[in-house]
Write a protein that holds these residues in place. Structure first.
Motif, PDB file in Angstrom:
ATOM      1  N   ASN A  25       0.825  -1.213   0.000  1.00  0.00           N
ATOM      2  CA  ASN A  25       0.000   0.000   0.000  1.00  0.00           C
ATOM      3  C   ASN A  25       0.858   1.261   0.000  1.00  0.00           C
ATOM      4  O   ASN A  25       0.490   2.267  -0.611  1.00  0.00           O
ATOM      5  CB  ASN A  25      -0.957   0.008   1.188  1.00  0.00           C
ATOM      6  CG  ASN A  25      -2.141  -0.896   0.975  1.00  0.00           C
ATOM      7  OD1 ASN A  25      -2.508  -1.211  -0.152  1.00  0.00           O
ATOM      8  ND2 ASN A  25      -2.746  -1.339   2.061  1.00  0.00           N
ATOM      9  N   ASP A  29      -0.478   1.753  -5.770  1.00  0.00           N
ATOM     10  CA  ASP A  29      -1.865   2.219  -5.664  1.00  0.00           C
ATOM     11  C   ASP A  29      -2.829   1.050  -5.453  1.00  0.00           C
ATOM     12  O   ASP A  29      -4.011   1.160  -5.754  1.00  0.00           O
ATOM     13  CB  ASP A  29      -2.266   2.972  -6.933  1.00  0.00           C
ATOM     14  CG  ASP A  29      -1.474   4.250  -7.115  1.00  0.00           C
ATOM     15  OD1 ASP A  29      -1.099   4.865  -6.090  1.00  0.00           O
ATOM     16  OD2 ASP A  29      -1.222   4.629  -8.271  1.00  0.00           O
ATOM     17  N   ASP A  31      -4.183  -0.368  -2.774  1.00  0.00           N
ATOM     18  CA  ASP A  31      -5.248  -0.133  -1.795  1.00  0.00           C
ATOM     19  C   ASP A  31      -5.819  -1.442  -1.244  1.00  0.00           C
ATOM     20  O   ASP A  31      -7.023  -1.685  -1.281  1.00  0.00           O
ATOM     21  CB  ASP A  31      -6.355   0.736  -2.403  1.00  0.00           C
ATOM     22  CG  ASP A  31      -7.307   1.274  -1.337  1.00  0.00           C
ATOM     23  OD1 ASP A  31      -6.901   1.388  -0.159  1.00  0.00           O
ATOM     24  OD2 ASP A  31      -8.472   1.556  -1.683  1.00  0.00           O
ATOM     25  N   ASP A  33      -6.835  -4.045   1.686  1.00  0.00           N
ATOM     26  CA  ASP A  33      -7.327  -3.991   3.060  1.00  0.00           C
ATOM     27  C   ASP A  33      -7.090  -5.361   3.680  1.00  0.00           C
ATOM     28  O   ASP A  33      -7.751  -6.332   3.316  1.00  0.00           O
ATOM     29  CB  ASP A  33      -8.816  -3.639   3.076  1.00  0.00           C
ATOM     30  CG  ASP A  33      -9.383  -3.544   4.484  1.00  0.00           C
ATOM     31  OD1 ASP A  33      -8.600  -3.392   5.446  1.00  0.00           O
ATOM     32  OD2 ASP A  33     -10.617  -3.626   4.618  1.00  0.00           O
ATOM     33  N   PHE A  45      -9.550  -6.614  -1.980  1.00  0.00           N
ATOM     34  CA  PHE A  45      -9.088  -5.764  -3.068  1.00  0.00           C
ATOM     35  C   PHE A  45     -10.164  -4.726  -3.407  1.00  0.00           C
ATOM     36  O   PHE A  45     -11.346  -4.962  -3.142  1.00  0.00           O
ATOM     37  CB  PHE A  45      -8.770  -6.620  -4.301  1.00  0.00           C
ATOM     38  CG  PHE A  45      -7.658  -7.597  -4.060  1.00  0.00           C
ATOM     39  CD1 PHE A  45      -6.343  -7.256  -4.332  1.00  0.00           C
ATOM     40  CD2 PHE A  45      -7.922  -8.857  -3.534  1.00  0.00           C
ATOM     41  CE1 PHE A  45      -5.310  -8.154  -4.086  1.00  0.00           C
ATOM     42  CE2 PHE A  45      -6.902  -9.761  -3.287  1.00  0.00           C
ATOM     43  CZ  PHE A  45      -5.591  -9.402  -3.572  1.00  0.00           C
ATOM     44  N   PRO A  46      -9.782  -3.593  -4.008  1.00  0.00           N
ATOM     45  CA  PRO A  46     -10.765  -2.561  -4.345  1.00  0.00           C
ATOM     46  C   PRO A  46     -11.926  -3.067  -5.214  1.00  0.00           C
ATOM     47  O   PRO A  46     -13.036  -2.548  -5.132  1.00  0.00           O
ATOM     48  CB  PRO A  46      -9.936  -1.512  -5.095  1.00  0.00           C
ATOM     49  CG  PRO A  46      -8.565  -1.656  -4.536  1.00  0.00           C
ATOM     50  CD  PRO A  46      -8.417  -3.143  -4.284  1.00  0.00           C
ATOM     51  N   ASN A  47     -11.687  -4.112  -6.015  1.00  0.00           N
ATOM     52  CA  ASN A  47     -12.746  -4.658  -6.864  1.00  0.00           C
ATOM     53  C   ASN A  47     -13.698  -5.590  -6.104  1.00  0.00           C
ATOM     54  O   ASN A  47     -14.596  -6.181  -6.675  1.00  0.00           O
ATOM     55  CB  ASN A  47     -12.159  -5.370  -8.074  1.00  0.00           C
ATOM     56  CG  ASN A  47     -11.290  -6.560  -7.714  1.00  0.00           C
ATOM     57  OD1 ASN A  47     -11.301  -7.045  -6.575  1.00  0.00           O
ATOM     58  ND2 ASN A  47     -10.528  -7.044  -8.682  1.00  0.00           N
ATOM     59  N   SER A 101      -5.798  -8.139  -8.536  1.00  0.00           N
ATOM     60  CA  SER A 101      -5.736  -6.681  -8.454  1.00  0.00           C
ATOM     61  C   SER A 101      -5.509  -6.023  -9.804  1.00  0.00           C
ATOM     62  O   SER A 101      -5.823  -4.847  -9.978  1.00  0.00           O
ATOM     63  CB  SER A 101      -4.606  -6.249  -7.512  1.00  0.00           C
ATOM     64  OG  SER A 101      -3.348  -6.515  -8.107  1.00  0.00           O
TER      65      SER A 101
END
Length: 111
Positions: A25, A29, A31, A33, A45-47, A101
């Protein structure tokens, strides 16, 4: 391997996964969690996809669940190796996290 040895190695692996997420992180980029609850780390993952890494204490294994499937790992004295010969834990985690990702992500053992 004794239960205490297993727990020591397994806890070190989970900590390394968490620290790798923090480093990734900071450097990318991505991101990610990373959420740890007891003997399990969930990487979100952001998706919305996830990778779950958890201890299997009775078997002295680490399990990894990703979009690519489920994998079991045993400690060989130096590394966590897939029980079906697919490779080393952090190599596979890097591959699966990169696939999920869409970025090149490098997880590495800190131990």
């Amino acid at each position: 391997m004794t239960d205490l040895e297993y727990l020591d190695h397994a806890d070190a692996l989970l900590l390394s996964v968490e620290q790798s997420c923090d480093r990734i992180n900071d450097e990318t980029d991505a991101d990610l969690d990373a959420q740890r609850v007891g003997g399990m780390v969930t990487i979100v993952f952001p998706n919305g996809s996830q990778i779950v890494v958890n201890q299997q204490k009775p078997l002295h294994e680490i399990w990894l669940a990703a979009k690519a499937g489920g994998f079991h790992f045993r400690f060989d004295g130096a590394h966590w190796q897939d029980t079906k010969g697919e490779g080393e834990f952090f190599t596979l985690l890097s591959r699966f996290a990169s696939q999920q990702s869409g970025l090149v992500l490098d997880f590495a053992s800190s131990r």
